[in-house]
Scaffold this active site. Sequence first.
Site, mmCIF file in Angstrom:
data_model
loop_
_atom_site.group_PDB
_atom_site.id
_atom_site.type_symbol
_atom_site.label_atom_id
_atom_site.label_comp_id
_atom_site.label_asym_id
_atom_site.label_seq_id
_atom_site.Cartn_x
_atom_site.Cartn_y
_atom_site.Cartn_z
ATOM 1 N N LYS A 138 5.256 1.994 -2.849
ATOM 2 C CA LYS A 138 5.331 3.390 -3.279
ATOM 3 C C LYS A 138 5.636 3.423 -4.753
ATOM 4 C CE LYS A 138 4.789 7.345 -1.124
ATOM 5 N NZ LYS A 138 3.817 7.582 -0.041
ATOM 6 N N ASN A 183 -4.751 20.850 4.329
ATOM 7 C CA ASN A 183 -5.753 19.827 4.654
ATOM 8 C C ASN A 183 -5.545 19.261 6.054
ATOM 9 O OD1 ASN A 183 -6.228 16.607 4.618
ATOM 10 N ND2 ASN A 183 -7.868 17.641 3.527
ATOM 11 N N LYS A 198 0.849 -1.195 0.000
ATOM 12 C CA LYS A 198 0.000 0.000 0.000
ATOM 13 C C LYS A 198 0.877 1.235 0.000
ATOM 14 C CE LYS A 198 -4.091 1.932 0.257
ATOM 15 N NZ LYS A 198 -3.713 2.873 -0.810
#
Length: 417
Positions: free
Chosen positions: A105, A220, A69
């Site tokens: 990645k 964010n 992931k």
Amino acid sequence: MAETSLFQNALKQFNKAADVMDLSQSMRQVLSFPKRELTVNFPVRMDNGEIRVFTGHRVQHNVARGPAKGGIRYHQNVTLDEVKALAFWMTWKCAVVGIPYGGGKGGVCVNPQELSINEIERLSRRYFSEIQIIIGEGEDIPAPDVNTNAQIMAWYMDTYSMNIGHSVLGIVTGKPLEIGGSKGRTEATGRGVRVVAEEALRYKDMDPKKAKVAVQGFGNVGSYAAKLIAEEMGSRVVGLSDVSGGLYNPDGFDIDDLMAYRDQNNGVIEGYPKGQKISNEDLLSLDVDILVPAALENAITEKNARNVRAKIVVEGANGPMTPEAEDMILANNIFVVPDFLANAGGVTVSYFEWVQGLQHYFWDVEDVRRALHKIMKEAFGSVISTMNKYSIDMRTAAYVDAIEKVALATKLRGIYP
């Protein structure tokens, strides 16, 4: 003089923790090498009809606990060494919060500002087709990273689905809601910071409702962390900053009001009338209970670490303090919650998105938040136990905790054949 390898630096961090836990040389060997490194060189037709060849990478560091992931970035400085290091770190980030992933990645060496939107789409679709030989819902699930976004994830998902012959919602995360994204994903990293901030206060026997907080960075992560810390914990966010400078209000900010101002003010908080103007350096030295560096890497260095007066630092950004600065911070008895625990809320909700995509069943936002809180609290508690067991700082404890999980999975599975 040769540049320092980012991957070699990552191995130094790994070996520091491995020394603490007396990890065997055999296991260090197994965990030090990426499982797969794929480099692809692929042609893209530009708008003027010319063909350019781009280079991309996808690295899978470890899959002992589940599929790989990790994000995909578009940047002109992308190298295989960088992608290897980032995949390596993702293994430990996923392990520390206990989600069943290994680290992956990817990246393409390109300056996306030099490409049109149509060129970026063609590049994205061709790159994803090239790496398709090692990715899949159960093999490797990419996500957004630097200079990639929900739209690019939508192109990835569509490309893979067209190649396979049916829609595959779980092939990437960070997608738009309309095609299998998850509710609660936008706020997820900031919410994770909020959870561990409260856990840190309680660990230090401090009342969240009496706590004063400063947040560096109002993008964010910083804005949602500030909003949720104020609204849900009842703490006073007295200091905030972004690239335009800082603001101070001893009575605390109305974060929704400030976010609305930012969104109407070219994305910056400069000129907001309900706060005193201060510098970013001033913000780092405010007398607060919690400091959340959620801006750039290396914001806290040996030059300004002495000025930090917070009792707790919760790292919202990746690598916001240098190792030298952290030594000074820890020497001043300041409690540090490390980045790859504090900001793991994003990958955790990406995991939820993947699960929803596999099941074709989507959760209410309250279900997402409840599950995220549970995972982040349990991860914090586990790292605290490791910290106390070995009498080490929390960053090293987080590494030890993560390495123990991956090493155990590797040992239980054994070496095939």
